[in-house]
Design an enzyme around this catalytic site. Structure first.
Site, mmCIF file in Angstrom:
data_model
loop_
_atom_site.group_PDB
_atom_site.id
_atom_site.type_symbol
_atom_site.label_atom_id
_atom_site.label_comp_id
_atom_site.label_asym_id
_atom_site.label_seq_id
_atom_site.Cartn_x
_atom_site.Cartn_y
_atom_site.Cartn_z
ATOM 1 N N CYS A 1 59.024 6.566 -2.846
ATOM 2 C CA CYS A 1 59.860 6.083 -1.752
ATOM 3 C C CYS A 1 59.492 6.896 -0.525
ATOM 4 O O CYS A 1 58.753 7.868 -0.617
ATOM 5 C CB CYS A 1 61.337 6.320 -2.050
ATOM 6 S SG CYS A 1 61.888 5.547 -3.568
ATOM 7 N N ARG B 1 55.178 3.149 1.350
ATOM 8 C CA ARG B 1 55.628 3.848 0.140
ATOM 9 C C ARG B 1 56.665 3.042 -0.642
ATOM 10 O O ARG B 1 57.069 3.441 -1.742
ATOM 11 C CB ARG B 1 56.231 5.206 0.504
ATOM 12 C CG ARG B 1 55.253 6.135 1.203
ATOM 13 C CD ARG B 1 55.921 7.441 1.539
ATOM 14 N NE ARG B 1 56.290 8.177 0.355
ATOM 15 C CZ ARG B 1 55.507 9.004 -0.304
ATOM 16 N NH1 ARG B 1 54.281 9.213 0.124
ATOM 17 N NH2 ARG B 1 55.917 9.634 -1.374
ATOM 18 N N TRP C 1 61.218 2.311 -3.164
ATOM 19 C CA TRP C 1 60.418 1.640 -4.184
ATOM 20 C C TRP C 1 61.206 1.811 -5.467
ATOM 21 O O TRP C 1 61.271 2.906 -6.022
ATOM 22 C CB TRP C 1 59.042 2.307 -4.297
ATOM 23 C CG TRP C 1 58.127 1.642 -5.267
ATOM 24 C CD1 TRP C 1 57.810 2.062 -6.533
ATOM 25 C CD2 TRP C 1 57.376 0.448 -5.063
ATOM 26 N NE1 TRP C 1 56.934 1.196 -7.115
ATOM 27 C CE2 TRP C 1 56.639 0.187 -6.234
ATOM 28 C CE3 TRP C 1 57.262 -0.440 -3.997
ATOM 29 C CZ2 TRP C 1 55.804 -0.910 -6.374
ATOM 30 C CZ3 TRP C 1 56.418 -1.537 -4.136
ATOM 31 C CH2 TRP C 1 55.700 -1.755 -5.307
ATOM 32 N N ASN D 1 63.283 11.002 -2.817
ATOM 33 C CA ASN D 1 62.055 10.412 -3.348
ATOM 34 C C ASN D 1 61.702 11.177 -4.603
ATOM 35 O O ASN D 1 61.551 12.398 -4.556
ATOM 36 C CB ASN D 1 60.926 10.530 -2.320
ATOM 37 C CG ASN D 1 59.572 10.190 -2.927
ATOM 38 O OD1 ASN D 1 59.487 9.354 -3.819
ATOM 39 N ND2 ASN D 1 58.530 10.849 -2.458
ATOM 40 N N GLY D 2 61.597 10.474 -5.716
ATOM 41 C CA GLY D 2 61.271 11.139 -6.977
ATOM 42 C C GLY D 2 62.069 10.514 -8.102
ATOM 43 O O GLY D 2 62.639 9.434 -7.951
ATOM 44 N N GLU E 1 36.276 -1.717 -17.719
ATOM 45 C CA GLU E 1 36.946 -1.459 -16.445
ATOM 46 C C GLU E 1 35.970 -0.841 -15.432
ATOM 47 O O GLU E 1 35.973 -1.202 -14.253
ATOM 48 C CB GLU E 1 38.168 -0.551 -16.666
ATOM 49 C CG GLU E 1 38.910 -0.148 -15.416
ATOM 50 C CD GLU E 1 39.419 -1.306 -14.552
ATOM 51 O OE1 GLU E 1 39.394 -2.458 -14.992
ATOM 52 O OE2 GLU E 1 39.821 -1.040 -13.404
ATOM 53 N N LYS F 1 35.045 -2.520 -11.775
ATOM 54 C CA LYS F 1 35.173 -1.803 -10.497
ATOM 55 C C LYS F 1 33.874 -1.907 -9.711
ATOM 56 O O LYS F 1 33.871 -2.224 -8.532
ATOM 57 C CB LYS F 1 35.499 -0.313 -10.703
ATOM 58 C CG LYS F 1 36.889 0.034 -11.142
ATOM 59 C CD LYS F 1 37.965 -0.174 -10.111
ATOM 60 C CE LYS F 1 38.512 -1.543 -10.107
ATOM 61 N NZ LYS F 1 39.519 -1.946 -11.003
ATOM 62 N N GLU G 1 33.245 -5.648 -8.466
ATOM 63 C CA GLU G 1 34.109 -6.256 -7.450
ATOM 64 C C GLU G 1 34.015 -5.560 -6.099
ATOM 65 O O GLU G 1 34.275 -6.168 -5.068
ATOM 66 C CB GLU G 1 35.559 -6.338 -7.927
ATOM 67 C CG GLU G 1 36.265 -5.027 -8.099
ATOM 68 C CD GLU G 1 37.724 -5.187 -8.544
ATOM 69 O OE1 GLU G 1 38.327 -6.226 -8.295
ATOM 70 O OE2 GLU G 1 38.238 -4.231 -9.152
ATOM 71 N N HIS H 1 22.536 -6.759 -30.111
ATOM 72 C CA HIS H 1 22.549 -8.147 -30.580
ATOM 73 C C HIS H 1 22.245 -9.113 -29.436
ATOM 74 O O HIS H 1 22.857 -10.172 -29.336
ATOM 75 C CB HIS H 1 23.902 -8.476 -31.224
ATOM 76 C CG HIS H 1 24.175 -7.667 -32.448
ATOM 77 N ND1 HIS H 1 23.578 -7.908 -33.662
ATOM 78 C CD2 HIS H 1 24.949 -6.574 -32.623
ATOM 79 C CE1 HIS H 1 23.993 -7.022 -34.557
ATOM 80 N NE2 HIS H 1 24.830 -6.182 -33.939
ATOM 81 N N LYS I 1 44.680 -9.095 -3.392
ATOM 82 C CA LYS I 1 45.368 -8.092 -4.219
ATOM 83 C C LYS I 1 46.123 -8.754 -5.361
ATOM 84 O O LYS I 1 46.093 -8.309 -6.496
ATOM 85 C CB LYS I 1 46.324 -7.276 -3.345
ATOM 86 C CG LYS I 1 47.054 -6.176 -4.094
ATOM 87 C CD LYS I 1 46.113 -5.044 -4.439
ATOM 88 C CE LYS I 1 46.693 -4.113 -5.460
ATOM 89 N NZ LYS I 1 45.673 -3.368 -6.198
#
Ligand code: M6R
Length: 608
Positions: free
Chosen positions: A2, A28, A75, A101-102, A480, A484, A487, A503, A603
């Site tokens: 946050c 945030r 958030w 925040n936390g 993954e 990365k 893309e 194979h 996104k």
């Protein structure tokens, strides 16, 4: 994640300055916004759910009296993004207001204790325990700063707090543990915020508050920092920050992608503070299920792939990781009331994932969700969901959200293993301890390997195609890493479980063809060495991501990237993917591309 902001003004009201500060912190979080000011010994609060501009249109955040105040942009983590859960939170007497925040891990016990003492809670947040604890301190005759200190001593978890009270209406008291907190010093004015850019248009003089410190802000730009532990005064002068506005938005990083890669130590720490009751509930559903599917797209699918190894190895639970757009075709008819499906989606809005979810609901399956966005469609449709708490993700390439997903999934697998009694307590405790150290290991990788990876990107930037190979759980890491690179830098890349490469795909190999091996020192190590030899014999350039000091592997490699020693197999993707993220990022730069704006991508993919 946050954003908090506070200010004490020399002249004029604080509210418009707080509002503008919160706008700069909106990256945030934007689930709700709120401000508290003090004027003439009275507390004024405006808050509501929604983005800052929408709430401002309704409430006029600038029209609040008083030269002192605090604000918050949220958030959501504990408690849905409703008005009642928006910060600031207050005590029973409405004399204390707090923004935070936390994550307060101990909030449930503290809330029960405070309620037993007659405190009345209004929200479902973890934060609300703080104003009530401060209220207790004030009742016992402590000053505001002492009361915040006493409250902070009771808090397990992370916090950046800003507290105001009508009892001492000329002060803001802030405290910090593991969440960012900075103070801005201006001519006769002082601000507190979650980051420097929040006050950068007002002042370039910043004071960093460290973990375990409390700072009292007084009028006339004066402040006093003290250690929470022994109450000693900490002398510290402000530094002058020289950032331009664009650098400020990205916290000094050239791209959001790099910023988010570097945030991973913090975001991984956050994933260790999830709400136990939801993890337990999800564990219960997984344990009872007739069959389990793990359904997602893109990076989230790779997290599912890794999770299938975690569940199988730790909890002896077979799961089916499925790409969401294939789910209906592949399993649509067999899914039924006995099926439990964990949908994994950072955004919670991916159309393919939601289409599979809708189908699962129609077939009466049990729908579970893992997401980063509370109030997303996934959280509304899932029977139980867990929020991974990575904070807003802006870079199109998923980085920090992947490692957070893995951490949550590993925690679920561990809980299930415990419940099923499949793995010894000693092993579970060992893995839990290792999980706690993962954020530090991530920090080490980012600190020690970055220069080397930049060099590798220079060396391989002209390569036409890459192979990414790994065995076991590392085949998910390889997939993954490949995604990365592809893309962001548009280099065609292929990922395979290493054993499968012979194979067919091996026919692509010719001298100089780069092959990246993900090679932790686990049960697959020996077999991967053989795969490396096969590739090497055909002239491939071997790049390995291996454990620090793994001399055997390094002997066969043309280039290597090292990850700290002693990472258990099931946790390895969390760390072994980080060098791959950096490699993709630097490859994009070498190829003259903007990693934050990959062509044809969005996104959140909300079309099928
Ligand atoms: O929001 P989601 O996790 O559902 O998104 C899934 C994919 O669209 C996403 O991971 C995509 O593959 C990213 N571009 C990966 O970097």
């Amino acid at each position: 994640m946050c954003g908090i902001f506070g200010s004490i003004m020399k002249k004029g009201t604080a509210a418009p300055v707080i509002h503008a500060g919160l706008k700069r912190l909106e990256y945030r979080g934007y689930d709700s916004v709120g401000q508290a000011t003090i004027d003439d010994g009275k507390l004024f609060i405006k808050k509501d759910a929604g983005k800052i501009d929408d709430v401002h249109r309704l409430l006029d955040l600038d029209a609040m009296p008083g030269m002192i105040g605090i604000g918050h942009t949220r958030w959501a983590t504990h408690g849905a993004p409703y008005k009642v859960n928006a910060h600031p939170h207050t005590d029973c007497a409405e004399e204390v207001a707090v923004v935070h925040n936390g994550i307060i891990e101990s909030f449930a016990e503290l809330k029960a204790e405070l309620e037993a003492h007659g405190h009345v809670f209004k929200s479902k947040t973890d934060t609300e325990v703080v104003p009530h604890l401060v209220e207790e301190g004030l009742k016992n005759g402590l000053s505001l700063a002492e009361a915040v200190r006493e409250a902070a001593k009771r808090l397990d978890g992370s916090y950046a707090l800003a507290v105001v009270s009508t009892r001492e209406p000329d002060k803001i008291v802030c405290a910090r543990k593991e969440s960012p907190l900075v103070v801005g010093i201006n001519e006769g004015e002082v601000y507190c915020a979650s980051d420097i850019p929040a006050f950068l248009p007002l002042t370039k003089k910043a004071l960093i508050i460290e973990d375990g410190e409390l700072v009292v802000l007084n009028g006339g730009s004066s402040y006093e920092i003290r250690k929470l532990s022994d109450w000693s005064v900490v002398p510290r002068e402000p530094e002058v920050v020289d950032w331009n506005p664009e650098m400020a938005e990205k916290q000094g990083y050239p791209h959001f992608m790099l910023k988010e890669i570097y945030e991973q130590a913090d975001t991984l720490r956050n994933t260790l503070r999830l709400q136990n009751q939801f993890l337990d509930l999800m564990t219960e559903f997984l344990d009872r299920a007739g069959e389990v599917f793990l359904v997602a797209c893109g990076t989230s699918y790779h997290a599912c792939l890794a999770a299938s190894y975690m569940f199988s190895k730790l909890a002896f639970l077979a799961t089916h990781p499925i790409i969401a757009s294939e789910f209906i075709e592949q399993h649509g008819r067999s899914v039924n009331i006995d099926s439990t499906i964990l949908f994994v989606s950072q955004s919670g809005e991916t159309a393919d994932t939601l289409a599979a979810l809708e189908h699962a609901r129609l077939r009466a399956a049990t729908v579970l969700g893992l997401t980063n966005v509370i109030a997303s469609t996934l959280t509304r449709l899932a029977r139980v969901y867990v929020c991974q708490q990575s904070g807003p993700a802006i870079g199109v390439a998923a980085t920090k959200t992947f490692t957070s997903q893995l951490s949550v999934l590993a925690q679920l697998a561990l809980r299930l293993a415990k419940k099923r009694g499949k793995v010894s307590h000693v092993e579970i405790e060992f893995l839990e301890k290792k999980l706690e150290h993962i954020p530090e290991f991530a920090e080490t990788i980012l600190k020690t390997q970055s220069d080397k990876i930049t060099g590798l990107a220079q060396k391989y930037s002209k390569s036409q195609c890459f192979f990414y190979l790994g065995r076991g759980i590392s085949s998910a890491t390889a997939s993954e890493g490949r995604l990365k690179l592809m893309e962001i830098s548009y280099v065609p890349s292929i990922a395979y479980p290493a054993g499968e490469s012979k194979h067919g795909p091996i026919s692509l190999i010719e001298p100089g063809f780069p092959v990246v091996f993900i090679c932790p020192k686990d049960e697959t190590h020996r077999a991967v060495v053989s795969n490396i030899m096969e590739m090497k014999a055909r002239g491939a350039s071997i790049i390995v991501v291996c454990e620090e000091g793994d001399d055997e592997i390094k002997r066969y490699a043309d280039d290597f990237i090292e990850v700290p020693k002693g990472i258990p197999e099931i946790l390895s993707p969390i760390l072994y993917v980080i060098p791959m993220q950096l490699f993709a990022y630097y490859m994009a730069l070498e190829r003259g591309l903007n990693p934050d704006m990959p062509r044809n991508l969005a996104k959140s993919v909300t079309v099928k």
